[in-house]
Design a protein around this motif. Structure first.
Motif, short mmCIF file in Angstrom:
data_model
loop_
_atom_site.label_atom_id
_atom_site.label_comp_id
_atom_site.label_asym_id
_atom_site.label_seq_id
_atom_site.Cartn_x
_atom_site.Cartn_y
_atom_site.Cartn_z
N ASN A 126 4.46 -4.17 -0.22
CA ASN A 126 3.50 -4.26 -1.31
C ASN A 126 4.20 -4.68 -2.61
O ASN A 126 4.15 -4.00 -3.61
CB ASN A 126 2.82 -2.89 -1.47
N ASP A 155 8.68 -0.60 -3.27
CA ASP A 155 8.08 -0.26 -1.99
C ASP A 155 9.19 0.49 -1.27
O ASP A 155 10.15 -0.11 -0.79
CB ASP A 155 7.66 -1.52 -1.24
N GLN A 210 4.08 -1.08 -10.16
CA GLN A 210 3.46 -0.69 -8.90
C GLN A 210 4.48 0.08 -8.07
O GLN A 210 5.59 -0.39 -7.85
CB GLN A 210 3.01 -1.94 -8.11
N SER A 249 5.02 2.11 -4.51
CA SER A 249 4.47 2.41 -3.18
C SER A 249 5.41 3.28 -2.37
O SER A 249 6.62 3.05 -2.36
CB SER A 249 4.23 1.13 -2.39
N ARG A 290 6.15 4.15 1.49
CA ARG A 290 5.85 3.70 2.84
C ARG A 290 6.76 4.49 3.79
O ARG A 290 7.97 4.44 3.66
CB ARG A 290 6.16 2.20 2.96
N GLY A 318 0.18 1.45 -10.92
CA GLY A 318 -0.44 1.79 -9.64
C GLY A 318 0.49 2.64 -8.79
O GLY A 318 1.71 2.49 -8.84
N HIS A 329 0.76 3.90 -4.66
CA HIS A 329 0.19 3.67 -3.33
C HIS A 329 0.96 4.48 -2.30
O HIS A 329 2.17 4.63 -2.43
CB HIS A 329 0.27 2.19 -2.96
N THR A 330 0.28 4.95 -1.29
CA THR A 330 0.95 5.68 -0.23
C THR A 330 0.55 5.09 1.12
O THR A 330 -0.63 4.95 1.40
CB THR A 330 0.57 7.18 -0.28
N THR A 350 -1.87 12.91 -6.20
CA THR A 350 -1.70 11.96 -7.30
C THR A 350 -2.14 12.66 -8.57
O THR A 350 -3.20 13.27 -8.61
CB THR A 350 -2.56 10.70 -7.09
#
Lengths: 250, 481
Positions: B73, B342, B369, B371, B373, B401, B403-404, B423
């Motif tokens: 990502n 990421d 951002q 992430s 992972r 942002g 993200h998971t 979060t």
């Protein structure tokens, strides 16, 4: 100590305080009562300097100094303390660590060195004993998973640790059962002294059975509409707020 | 100043890279480009035996057929691999007996980074092997380690002095063709660290390496190999800072850990490479493959604090091959401005009664951002495997942002897998609460962030934890008035 003159404040363009006048001297306890939405909590936040409230008119003087340009942390350094109605959680930060940071930041602002660890420990021991607080409680994350009573007791513990000149207790009694209320009130009474002042913001008369105020003010629609002694609280308890509302609109 | 959402954003934006300077040291740099001759030339330059040259060439052959992965990502302009110079070494070889012989400018660089060798030497129990660009320039405490039979040296030296060990283990955890960047690294790795702990030996000090990227346009391809023999223990620290550059710098490292029966390896990283400027220009591309293998009853813990790099692609992993082996991953990843990360882990459970723990803390600010992972894989023969994963994200401002992406593959019915995720956002209310207690906004953010990251910070060795805390503060607060 505190002089509020014709204070007007609004949030997002909405007028909430519409000309509050209040004078609080050292050694006094003032109770501010009023129905929901009358502006009680706003008054507390404005005195503490919360930025989302805009002071549009009037002034707040603390110990002869206008607070208008003063940041919340500077007000705290000067000795203004607010016990929050809804204390926030800060995960991973222990009560002890938070207090240590708060005390040392205030000392730094006054040009003092950090408080020596030994002295800090002594202070913590002294105040937690005074308020009957379990030491284990102090290593928990600030307010995280605390019960309503624990949160309020923690506020009073912080007040004891920081030794402010002016303490504003915003709805400290809300959400407390009678035992918790008694403990909190006891703590406040123990901290009363001739050189300190307290403002109690409350909806009910109940708290005032335990902490006896010198003055009672009733706030309605952003203004203090009636002031009196402690007996005013009883009158309110009996008659409710409606008669005052009517009186105010006449 | 009291806090508003707008102000917080501004404060975060004003952070400048602290270590943004460039040391002008004469160096021996290859012209840009990559082909078989370059691979052979690197090998020659390092005076490597033929088997190593052939190993590199084979990796290069695989790499040519591979494609850069696109599933992460992250979005970035792909590096031109022909525009990179694949070898750069500070010119002032050979190695020195004393610091007096070291290029004073180099020493000055270390001082400005606050990691002077002098200081480091004095730090109790820390042996430092500093890698500046691609060649080790200072090694210390070698003697103490030598008495215990511990080998701690550059990988180039290990290839020359301990070929049997290197030959046996290099590429055994991360094969040459494992992935695009690992293949590239296998072909062109310039230097890195090698560590060998003999059977039953407990390494008496934290082993520490500081990596630096210093030459403009020089990709850095580190190779690290840590071997812990049966019943041994080692704690390894890796910390990085880099001078700021205008063009993107590529970093594609490979780290392999081998924990034999009953051995334990703790591998801690603090990464603070140039993240790019406020507009998202420049910054390091960090495409790293880190993996460890655990034999019976062995344990590997990865702890990482990632605050730097423009783009991060990194998944320190554990292959739990032996029965009762344990894998742990503790991570704090901070992104600010235009940074993209990421990152996460892979826990591959092959043996019985294997256990893994994943604690990931992502902090995003600015327009970044972040992430997570992670893969938890329970093999069919891995009876009674357990995993616990916790992924927490902290957001600052409205433009970033989090993200998971958790992947769980369980092929054994006795597996127990738990995954928790949260979060949260640093709220105005939290800041005001702190302000009201006399704590200014800058300090309040540090307090909240440190509280959020505490579980991971606690896993770092003491002296590293202090540095990591400082880095978190630098990354998120900078010059808050």
């Amino acid at each position: 100590m505190l002089k509020i003159k014709n204070l007007h404040a609004s949030v997002e363009g909405k007028k909430i305080l519409k000309g509050v006048n209040l004078e609080v001297n050292a050694g006094e306890v003032h109770a501010i009562m009023g129905p929901n939405g009358s502006g009680k909590s706003t008054l507390a936040s404005v005195i503490a300097g919360k930025e989302e409230f805009e002071v549009t008119q009037g002034s707040i003087e603390f110990e002869g100094e206008d607070l208008d340009e003063t940041s919340p942390e500077e007000r705290a350094h000067k000795g203004v303390f607010l016990s929050f109605q809804y204390p926030v959680e800060i995960p991973g930060v222990s009560v002890t660590n938070f207090m240590k940071t708060a005390i040392n930041e205030s000392r730094k602002a006054k040009g003092l060195e950090d408080m020596p660890a030994k002295e800090m420990l002594k202070l913590i021991r002294e105040k937690s004993e005074m308020l009957d607080i379990d030491r284990k409680f102090l290593s928990r994350s600030l307010n995280e998973g605390f019960s309503g009573g624990e949160k309020k007791r923690n506020e009073i513990f912080q007040m004891a640790m920081l030794e402010p000149k002016l303490s504003i207790l915003d709805e400290t009694d809300s959400g407390l059962d009678i035992d918790a209320l008694r403990i909190v009130a006891n703590g406040v009474n123990k901290l009363r002294s001739a050189d300190k002042a307290t403002i109690l913001i409350t909806h009910y008369q109940r708290l005032l059975e335990y902490i006896i105020p010198d003055f009672v003010h009733v706030i309605h629609d952003g203004k203090i509409v009636k002031s009196g002694g402690k007996e005013l609280a009883l009158e309110l308890e009996e008659k409710g707020y409606d008669w005052l509302k009517q009186e105010a609109t006449v | 100043m009291a806090y508003t959402e707008e102000e917080l954003k501004k404060e975060l934006e004003t952070k400048e890279y602290e270590y943004g300077f460039y040391t002008d040291i004469e160096s021996d740099t290859f012209p840009p480009g990559l082909n078989e001759e370059v691979v052979i030339a690197i090998s020659k330059k390092k005076e490597e035996p033929e088997w190593m040259t052939l190993w590199r060439l084979e990796a290069f052959k695989y790499w040519k057929e591979m494609k850069e992965p696109e599933w992460a990502n992250v979005h970035y302009e792909k590096p031109d691999f022909q525009a990179i110079s694949y070898y750069s070494a500070p010119n002032s070889k050979p190695k020195y007996d004393s610091l007096d012989d070291v290029d004073p400018e180099l020493l000055d660089t270390f001082k400005r980074l606050g990691i002077s060798v002098d200081e480091q030497k004095k730090l109790t129990g820390v042996a430092v092997d500093i890698v500046m660009d691609s060649v080790s320039v200072a090694t210390s405490f070698k003697k103490t380690l030598g008495e215990k039979g511990i080998i701690f040296c550059s990988i180039s030296e290990a290839i020359r002095e301990h070929p049997e060990l290197v030959k046996k283990y290099i590429g055994s955890v991360v094969p040459k063709r494992d992935n695009f960047y690992a293949a590239l690294n296998s072909a062109v790795f310039s230097d890195g660290s090698f560590c060998y702990i003999p059977k039953g030996v407990r390494c008496p000090m934290e082993l520490s390496t500081y990596f630096r990227i210093n030459q403009a346009g020089t990709g850095q391809f580190e190779r690290t190999l840590v071997i812990a023999e049966e019943g041994s223990y080692v704690s390894y620290l890796e910390g990085c800072t880099a001078p700021s550059r205008d063009e993107n710098q590529l970093h594609a490292a490979v780290v392999e850990l081998i924990a034999l029966d009953d051995a334990e390896i703790k591998y801690s990283t603090v990464q603070n490479w140039f993240p790019g400027n406020k507009e998202g220009k420049g910054g390091v591309y960090n495409f790293v493959t880190k993996r460890g293998i655990c034999e019976k009853n062995a344990k590997i813990s990865w702890t990482q604090v990632e605050t730097g790099s423009a783009v991060t692609w990194k998944y320190p992993s554990c292959i739990l091959k032996g029965d009762n082996s344990i894998g742990e991953f503790y991570s704090i990843a901070v992104t600010n401005n235009f940074q993209q990360a990421d990152t996460g882990t892979k826990m591959v459970h092959l043996g019985k009664n294997t256990r893994s723990t994943i604690i990931s803390k992502g902090i995003s600010a600015g327009k970044s951002q972040n992430s997570y992972r992670g893969l938890v894989q329970i093999n069919s023969r891995a009876d009674n495997a357990r995993n616990f994963s916790q992924c927490d994200s902290l957001l600052m401002g409205n433009e970033c942002g989090a993200h998971t992406f958790p992947y769980i593959e369980a092929k054994n019915p006795t597996a127990m897998i738990e995954h928790e995720a949260t979060t949260s956002k640093i709220g105005e209310d939290q800041i005001f609460y702190c302000n009201q207690r006399g704590i200014d906004t800058e300090k309040a953010i540090a307090l909240i962030v440190n509280g959020f990251s505490k579980e991971v910070l606690n896993k770092l060795p003491m002296e590293f934890a202090v540095e990591a805390q400082k880095l978190l503060e630098i990354s998120l607060e900078g010059s808050v008035g």
